[in-house]
Design an enzyme around this catalytic site. Structure first.
Site, PDB file in Angstrom:
ATOM      1  CB  THR A 285      13.326  19.131   6.607  1.00  0.00           C
ATOM      2  OG1 THR A 285      14.377  18.375   6.013  1.00  0.00           O
ATOM      3  CG2 THR A 285      13.600  20.615   6.419  1.00  0.00           C
TER       4      THR A 285
ATOM      5  CE  LYS B 140       9.204  19.974   5.595  1.00  0.00           C
ATOM      6  NZ  LYS B 140       9.328  18.580   6.003  1.00  0.00           N
TER       7      LYS B 140
ATOM      8  CE  LYS C 104      16.803  20.101   4.172  1.00  0.00           C
ATOM      9  NZ  LYS C 104      16.967  18.926   3.401  1.00  0.00           N
TER      10      LYS C 104
HETATM   11  P1  NAD Z   1       7.221  10.622   3.517  1.00  0.00           P
HETATM   12  O1  NAD Z   1       5.911  11.303   3.538  1.00  0.00           O
HETATM   13  O2  NAD Z   1       7.530   9.625   2.449  1.00  0.00           O
HETATM   14  O3  NAD Z   1       7.467   9.879   4.931  1.00  0.00           O
HETATM   15  C1  NAD Z   1       6.986  10.347   6.162  1.00  0.00           C
HETATM   16  C2  NAD Z   1       6.379   9.159   6.885  1.00  0.00           C
HETATM   17  O4  NAD Z   1       5.988   9.545   8.214  1.00  0.00           O
HETATM   18  C3  NAD Z   1       5.134   8.602   6.184  1.00  0.00           C
HETATM   19  O5  NAD Z   1       5.345   7.232   5.844  1.00  0.00           O
HETATM   20  C4  NAD Z   1       4.026   8.750   7.247  1.00  0.00           C
HETATM   21  O6  NAD Z   1       3.095   7.676   7.261  1.00  0.00           O
HETATM   22  C5  NAD Z   1       4.838   8.783   8.532  1.00  0.00           C
HETATM   23  N1  NAD Z   1       4.125   9.389   9.652  1.00  0.00           N
HETATM   24  C6  NAD Z   1       3.402  10.535   9.660  1.00  0.00           C
HETATM   25  N2  NAD Z   1       2.901  10.757  10.899  1.00  0.00           N
HETATM   26  C7  NAD Z   1       3.330   9.734  11.675  1.00  0.00           C
HETATM   27  C8  NAD Z   1       3.149   9.411  13.051  1.00  0.00           C
HETATM   28  N3  NAD Z   1       2.436  10.184  13.855  1.00  0.00           N
HETATM   29  N4  NAD Z   1       3.732   8.265  13.515  1.00  0.00           N
HETATM   30  C9  NAD Z   1       4.456   7.469  12.692  1.00  0.00           C
HETATM   31  N5  NAD Z   1       4.671   7.737  11.382  1.00  0.00           N
HETATM   32  C10 NAD Z   1       4.100   8.854  10.892  1.00  0.00           C
HETATM   33  O7  NAD Z   1       8.319  11.793   3.510  1.00  0.00           O
HETATM   34  P2  NAD Z   1       9.888  11.658   3.182  1.00  0.00           P
HETATM   35  O8  NAD Z   1      10.135  12.055   1.777  1.00  0.00           O
HETATM   36  O9  NAD Z   1      10.394  10.369   3.706  1.00  0.00           O
HETATM   37  O10 NAD Z   1      10.453  12.877   4.071  1.00  0.00           O
HETATM   38  C11 NAD Z   1      10.625  12.766   5.474  1.00  0.00           C
HETATM   39  C12 NAD Z   1      11.338  14.003   5.974  1.00  0.00           C
HETATM   40  O11 NAD Z   1      12.608  14.128   5.292  1.00  0.00           O
HETATM   41  C13 NAD Z   1      10.591  15.308   5.703  1.00  0.00           C
HETATM   42  O12 NAD Z   1      10.736  16.148   6.820  1.00  0.00           O
HETATM   43  C14 NAD Z   1      11.297  15.866   4.469  1.00  0.00           C
HETATM   44  O13 NAD Z   1      11.222  17.274   4.395  1.00  0.00           O
HETATM   45  C15 NAD Z   1      12.713  15.413   4.715  1.00  0.00           C
HETATM   46  N6  NAD Z   1      13.518  15.289   3.488  1.00  0.00           N
HETATM   47  C16 NAD Z   1      13.008  14.678   2.392  1.00  0.00           C
HETATM   48  C17 NAD Z   1      13.792  14.585   1.248  1.00  0.00           C
HETATM   49  C18 NAD Z   1      13.278  13.888   0.010  1.00  0.00           C
HETATM   50  O14 NAD Z   1      13.904  14.026  -1.052  1.00  0.00           O
HETATM   51  N7  NAD Z   1      12.182  13.156   0.083  1.00  0.00           N
HETATM   52  C19 NAD Z   1      15.100  15.118   1.231  1.00  0.00           C
HETATM   53  C20 NAD Z   1      15.602  15.706   2.396  1.00  0.00           C
HETATM   54  C21 NAD Z   1      14.787  15.793   3.517  1.00  0.00           C
END
Ligand code: NAD
Length: 290
Positions: free
Chosen positions: A87, A237, A162
């Protein structure tokens, strides 16, 4: 299919696992998160992206997406799909898609709803923006990771759908919570309130499917001490992204603006961080008009 997967966190980890379990050859990279079972670990984003038919990204925000795009687009094959499921702000989604297109790569933004539970169960909803060609290639992967994929339009349309959806969600959750708190003060029983509103014109997903009052309506995070669920900081967010988009498009969104301000206060100066976004109800319960 040969798939690269970058960002193996709470959402990306289980999504990559489901792709691998369905028989795809998945190579993953993350700066810190462990590589899930069935996924081959790469040592860099470039190594995960090179030679793949589709590269999926699931990253925290637009700035990180842009940085990763700079790394991987130059090494991706012509005609490969860059499928960003994070997102992020609409402007970053469009900028990355333009950069991909210039390199002969098909860009698609496809943010999800459904949360960590939906990612693990393979029941996410994808909102996709990009070309028909990119959607055709990505569709079988959406079918594995999710239960529904809507092709919303050109690049950025997925992110737009979204944040508009989640702006409505934030506003209706606040409205539902403040109405429960008012009902309390008027001596109206919460179960009666639910019975009336859930079948009257005040009904909404927030009331009917995710009721913020404990012990009332279907099971929801309210029945579990407001443990997320959908965390208040994630709602914040998305509300911030909606207001950033509204600024950029010169759209008047007073309710979205107020919802963003209330969730900012809740997360940053009250006890909202780490709680479900429906914990706005105990917040309102404690307050008077002053
Ligand atoms: P998270 O923080 O658990 O995962 C993100 C991952 O990206 C981390 O493991 C981090 O180490 C990695 N990362 C960061 N920079 C990086 C780079 N340069 N290279 C490689 N890896 C890198 O977050 P999440 O909960 O998995 O969410 C991910 C996305 O999904 C976000 O944009 C969030 O808004 C969206 N989202 C999350 C949810 C939820 O319920 N968690 C629901 C819908 C959407």
């Amino acid at each position: 299919m040969k798939i690269g997967f970058i960002g193996l966190g709470n959402m990306g980890g289980p999504m990559a696992t489901n792709l691998a379990a369905a028989g795809h050859e998945v190579t993953g990279f993350d700066l810190t998160a462990p590589c899930p079972e069935g996924v081959t670990k790469a040592d860099s984003a470039e190594a995960a992206a090179k030679g793949q038919q589709v590269v999926v990204t699931m990253l925290p925000n637009g700035a990180i997406l842009r940085a990763v795009a700079d790394q991987i687009i130059p090494v991706m094959d012509q005609g490969a799909v860059f499928l960003d499921c994070s997102t992020v702000d609409v402007d970053s989604a469009r900028a990355v898609a333009t950069q991909a297109e210039a390199a002969g790569v098909l860009g698609m933004d496809a943010p999800v709803s459904g949360g960590v539970g939906g990612a693990a169960a393979g029941t996410l909803t994808f909102m996709a923006g990009g070309s028909d060609a990119a959607f055709e290639i990505a569709k079988p992967l959406f079918d594995i990771m999710g239960q529904k994929a809507v092709h919303c339009g050109a690049s950025g349309a997925g992110q737009a759908a979204k944040i508009c959806n989640n702006m409505i969600l934030g506003v209706t959750m606040i409205a539902t919570c403040e109405a429960f708190a008012l009902a309390d003060k008027l001596g109206l029983d919460r179960a009666k309130m639910f019975d009336v509103v859930s079948t009257s014109s005040g009904y909404s997903w927030s009331m009917n499917a995710y009721c913020p009052a404990p012990g009332v309506g279907p099971q929801s995070p309210a029945d579990n001490g407001y443990k997320p669920g959908f965390a208040a900081e994630l709602m914040l967010k998305d509300l911030r992204l909606s207001q950033q988009a509204a600024e950029s498009a010169d759209a008047d969104t007073p309710m979205g603006q107020l919802a963003a301000a209330l969730y900012t206060t809740f997360v940053e100066t009250e006890d909202g961080k780490g709680r479900d976004f429906s914990a706005m109800l105990p917040r309102f319960e404690k307050r008077g008009r002053g």
